[in-house]
Enzyme design. Structure first.
Site, PDB file in Angstrom:
ATOM      1  N   CYS A  64       6.279 -10.373   1.110  1.00 42.97           N
ATOM      2  CA  CYS A  64       6.290  -8.875   1.371  1.00 42.97           C
ATOM      3  C   CYS A  64       7.030  -8.910   2.697  1.00 42.97           C
ATOM      4  O   CYS A  64       8.083  -8.902   3.030  1.00 42.97           O
ATOM      5  CB  CYS A  64       4.719  -8.618   1.453  1.00 42.97           C
TER       6      CYS A  64
HETATM    7  O1  LIG Z   1       3.679  -6.398   3.854  1.00 41.69           O
HETATM    8  S1  LIG Z   1       2.794  -6.752   4.965  1.00 41.69           S
HETATM    9  O2  LIG Z   1       1.366  -6.779   4.448  1.00 41.69           O
HETATM   10  O3  LIG Z   1       3.124  -8.110   5.648  1.00 41.69           O
HETATM   11  S2  LIG Z   1       2.865  -5.321   6.410  1.00 41.69           S
END
Ligand SMILES: O=S(=O)([O-])[S-]
Length: 105
Positions: A64
Site C-alpha cells: 500500500c
Molecule cells: O497506505 S497506508 O495505510 O500505509 S497510509
C-alpha cells in the site's frame, strides 16, 4: 493465523529469487502513475477475478502506501486461503526510494 510483515529488503529478495505475485492496493490513479515492477492492482473491482485465478500457494506480496492498510489486505487474503502472503513494511513510498529501478510507470 498470524500476519506476516516483511521489510522492503526481504520483499526485494523474494521478488528476485522466487516467482511471486505482487499486489498493489493503492488507489487506481497512484497505481497508474507508478507501482512496484510487476505489481497488479487489487481493489474491489479486480478482487473477484483475482480470487478466482490466483495461485494461493505462491508467495504473495501486498503493497500500500506506507505498509498499514496492506496488513489488513494480507490478513484477508490469508483468510481466503493464501498460504504465503506478506504485507510489505514501508509500502510503495519506501520501496520507490530504495529500489528506483524496480518501479514501473
Ligand atoms: O497506505 S497506508 O495505510 O500505509 S497510509
Amino acid at each position: 493465523m498470524s500476519l506476516s510483515r516483511i521489510s522492503c529488503e526481504q520483499a526485494h529478495e523474494l521478488m528476485h529469487n522466487s516467482c511471486c505475485q505482487i499486489l498493489d492496493i493503492r488507489d487506481p490513479q497512484s497505481y497508474q502513475l507508478s507501482r512496484p515492477a510487476g505489481a497488479k492492482p487489487l481493489d474491489n473491482n479486480t478482487l473477484p477475478a483475482f480470487l478466482n485465478e490466483a495461485d494461493r500457494q505462491a508467495p504473495t506480496l501486498v503493497f500500500c502506501y506506507h505498509g498499514n492498510s496492506s496488513q489488513q489486505a494480507a490478513l484477508f487474503l490469508q483468510q481466503e486461503g493464501f498460504t504465503e502472503v506478506h504485507s510489505v513494511d514501508g509500502g510503495f513510498e519506501l520501496w520507490r526510494q530504495l529500489y528506483p529501478n524496480d518501479i514501473e510507470s
